[in-house]
Scaffold this motif. Structure first.
Motif, short mmCIF file in Angstrom:
data_model
loop_
_atom_site.label_atom_id
_atom_site.label_comp_id
_atom_site.label_asym_id
_atom_site.label_seq_id
_atom_site.Cartn_x
_atom_site.Cartn_y
_atom_site.Cartn_z
N SER A 1 -11.61 -17.05 -5.75
CA SER A 1 -12.58 -17.75 -4.90
C SER A 1 -13.20 -18.94 -5.63
O SER A 1 -13.38 -20.02 -5.05
N ARG A 2 -13.51 -18.76 -6.89
CA ARG A 2 -14.09 -19.85 -7.67
C ARG A 2 -13.12 -21.03 -7.77
O ARG A 2 -13.52 -22.19 -7.71
N PHE A 3 -11.83 -20.71 -7.93
CA PHE A 3 -10.87 -21.78 -8.12
C PHE A 3 -10.52 -22.51 -6.83
O PHE A 3 -10.00 -23.62 -6.88
N THR A 4 -10.80 -21.89 -5.67
CA THR A 4 -10.68 -22.69 -4.44
C THR A 4 -11.73 -23.79 -4.45
O THR A 4 -11.46 -24.91 -4.01
N ILE A 5 -12.93 -23.47 -4.96
CA ILE A 5 -13.99 -24.48 -5.06
C ILE A 5 -13.61 -25.55 -6.07
O ILE A 5 -13.77 -26.75 -5.82
N VAL A 6 -13.09 -25.11 -7.23
CA VAL A 6 -12.65 -26.07 -8.25
C VAL A 6 -11.58 -27.00 -7.68
O VAL A 6 -11.63 -28.22 -7.88
N GLY A 7 -10.62 -26.42 -6.97
CA GLY A 7 -9.56 -27.23 -6.38
C GLY A 7 -10.09 -28.26 -5.40
O GLY A 7 -9.69 -29.42 -5.42
N MET A 8 -11.02 -27.84 -4.52
CA MET A 8 -11.58 -28.77 -3.55
C MET A 8 -12.38 -29.88 -4.22
O MET A 8 -12.34 -31.04 -3.77
N LEU A 9 -13.09 -29.54 -5.28
CA LEU A 9 -13.86 -30.57 -6.00
C LEU A 9 -12.92 -31.59 -6.66
O LEU A 9 -13.19 -32.80 -6.65
N ILE A 10 -11.81 -31.11 -7.24
CA ILE A 10 -10.86 -32.04 -7.88
C ILE A 10 -10.16 -32.89 -6.83
O ILE A 10 -9.91 -34.09 -7.04
N ILE A 11 -9.83 -32.30 -5.68
CA ILE A 11 -9.25 -33.09 -4.58
C ILE A 11 -10.23 -34.16 -4.13
O ILE A 11 -9.84 -35.32 -3.88
N SER A 12 -11.51 -33.81 -4.02
CA SER A 12 -12.53 -34.80 -3.66
C SER A 12 -12.62 -35.91 -4.71
O SER A 12 -12.80 -37.08 -4.37
N LEU B 1 -4.69 -29.78 -5.71
CA LEU B 1 -3.89 -28.99 -4.78
C LEU B 1 -3.32 -27.74 -5.44
O LEU B 1 -3.26 -26.67 -4.83
N LEU B 2 -2.91 -27.88 -6.70
CA LEU B 2 -2.35 -26.74 -7.43
C LEU B 2 -3.40 -25.65 -7.61
O LEU B 2 -3.12 -24.46 -7.37
N TYR B 3 -4.60 -26.03 -8.03
CA TYR B 3 -5.68 -25.06 -8.17
C TYR B 3 -6.01 -24.41 -6.82
O TYR B 3 -6.12 -23.19 -6.71
N PHE B 4 -6.17 -25.24 -5.80
CA PHE B 4 -6.64 -24.76 -4.50
C PHE B 4 -5.64 -23.81 -3.85
O PHE B 4 -5.99 -22.69 -3.45
N PHE B 5 -4.39 -24.23 -3.76
CA PHE B 5 -3.40 -23.42 -3.04
C PHE B 5 -3.04 -22.15 -3.81
O PHE B 5 -2.83 -21.10 -3.20
N ASN B 6 -2.96 -22.23 -5.12
CA ASN B 6 -2.69 -21.02 -5.90
C ASN B 6 -3.82 -20.01 -5.73
O ASN B 6 -3.58 -18.81 -5.58
#
Length: 346
Positions: free
Chosen positions: A202-213, A236-241
């Motif tokens: 769950s935390r890394f979905t947030i990390v992924g979205m922040l990096i995409i932003s 994308l790699l962080y978020f989707f994984n």
């Protein structure tokens, strides 16, 4: 000098020129001039160079790991050079700085050798990490958090990646950010799986979205535009994984709690991932973004195959499952073909 292209690129250029000629946008003479403006290379030497350097780097890392794993050699080296960690940290820092400097000078002298130049930067990245390890041994009595020794090289990678315009170093900075989030949130969670009600995926979905932003924000700065695509890739790699892991483990606070549930209870995460991947595919096709489109397709298939192994492996015949998948993608392809034909008529 004629442009060098591989076979796939050459075929694309040739098809494009033929189409222009058929549509009478260019005449025969212009078509011939365009065809003679590029040469098709029979073998992609650049790709071989990339693979060769990565294999060389991997072999070097493996040799270091094997060296470290050999207790006899470590004991022998310790007896030969009984050097304090502070001196080793200073020496490795000098070596790392020297590698980055050498990489810059080499790139100025041989700008066309992009692969080998980036390989030099990689060794600078590696030695910087080694320096951080030595520093952790110096301050072991101070009981500093482990995250500090991840933060230090990450900041260096961020600065060096921007100043040296190195995508490779920048990618390691983004990897460092992920490790920093993992280490620090795990420490603050005090040996529990949840931090602010979120487990690691769950935390890394947030990390992924922040990096995409952040990748979207980089488009607005011409000086940092060269980092946009690599930043989007890591986001994308962080978020989707992470999202895929949530479809398997959910947002549970321990493995023991997760082991007592049925996978069907996690259907909400699976539906979410299906919607997100389909949205990514649609966005990638509509905006001609192959990176987002590819992530959508790969993780859509991964999600479907994961659900198959969870729900249908023991009950549904394999041939039936893949027949259903084939039928569904045939329907999607047929619908997409109709939309494409309508677009060509306009």
């Amino acid at each position: 000098m004629d442009m060098k292209v591989n076979k796939r690129q050459g075929q694309f250029l040739n098809d494009t020129i033929n189409q222009w000629q058929q549509q009478q946008l260019i005449d025969t003479q212009q078509a011939q001039q365009l065809r003679h403006s590029y040469d098709v290379i029979s073998f992609d030497w650049k790709l071989l160079a990339v693979y060769s350097f990565w294999v060389a780097i991997a072999c070097f890392i493996l040799s270091v790991i094997l060296l470290i794993a050999d207790d006899y050699l470590i004991a022998l080296i310790s007896r030969i050079i009984n050097t304090p960690a502070s001196i080793l940290a200073f020496i490795s820092a000098i070596i790392a700085a020297g590698l980055f400097y050498f990489g810059v000078r080499r790139r100025q002298r041989y700008p066309q050798k992009t692969v080998s130049n980036e390989a030099v930067f990689f060794f600078g990245v590696l030695i910087t990490a080694v320096t951080s390890v030595f520093l952790s041994h110096i301050t072991i009595a101070l009981h500093w958090r482990e995250s500090i020794f991840i933060l230090l090289p990450t900041i260096i990678y961020l600065i060096v990646g921007i100043q040296l315009r190195s995508v490779l170093v920048w990618l390691f900075a983004l990897i460092g950010i992920g490790l920093l989030v993992l280490t620090e949130t795990s420490y603050l969670a005090q040996d529990h799986y949840l931090f602010w009600g979120m487990n690691i995926p769950s935390r890394f979905t947030i990390v992924g979205m922040l990096i995409i932003s952040a990748s979207v924000a980089l488009k607005r700065h011409s000086r940092l535009l060269f980092l946009q695509e690599s930043t989007l890739f890591m986001g994308l790699l962080y978020f989707f994984n992470a999202l895929w892991m949530l479809t398997i483990f959910g947002n549970y606070d321990s493995l023991s709690a997760w082991s007592h549930i049925k996978q069907i209870e996690l259907w909400g995460w699976s539906v979410t991932m299906l919607l997100v991947t389909l949205s990514a595919i649609y966005y990638g096709i509509k905006n001609n973004n192959p990176l987002i489109r590819a992530f959508g397709i790969i993780f859509l298939l991964l999600c479907l195959y994961s659900r198959y192994f969870e729900y249908f492996w023991g009950t549904l015949h394999k041939a039936v499952f893949f027949a259903i998948l084939a039928l569904s993608f045939w329907i999607i392809g047929s619908r997409a073909e109709k939309i494409w034909q309508l677009g060509n008529k306009n």
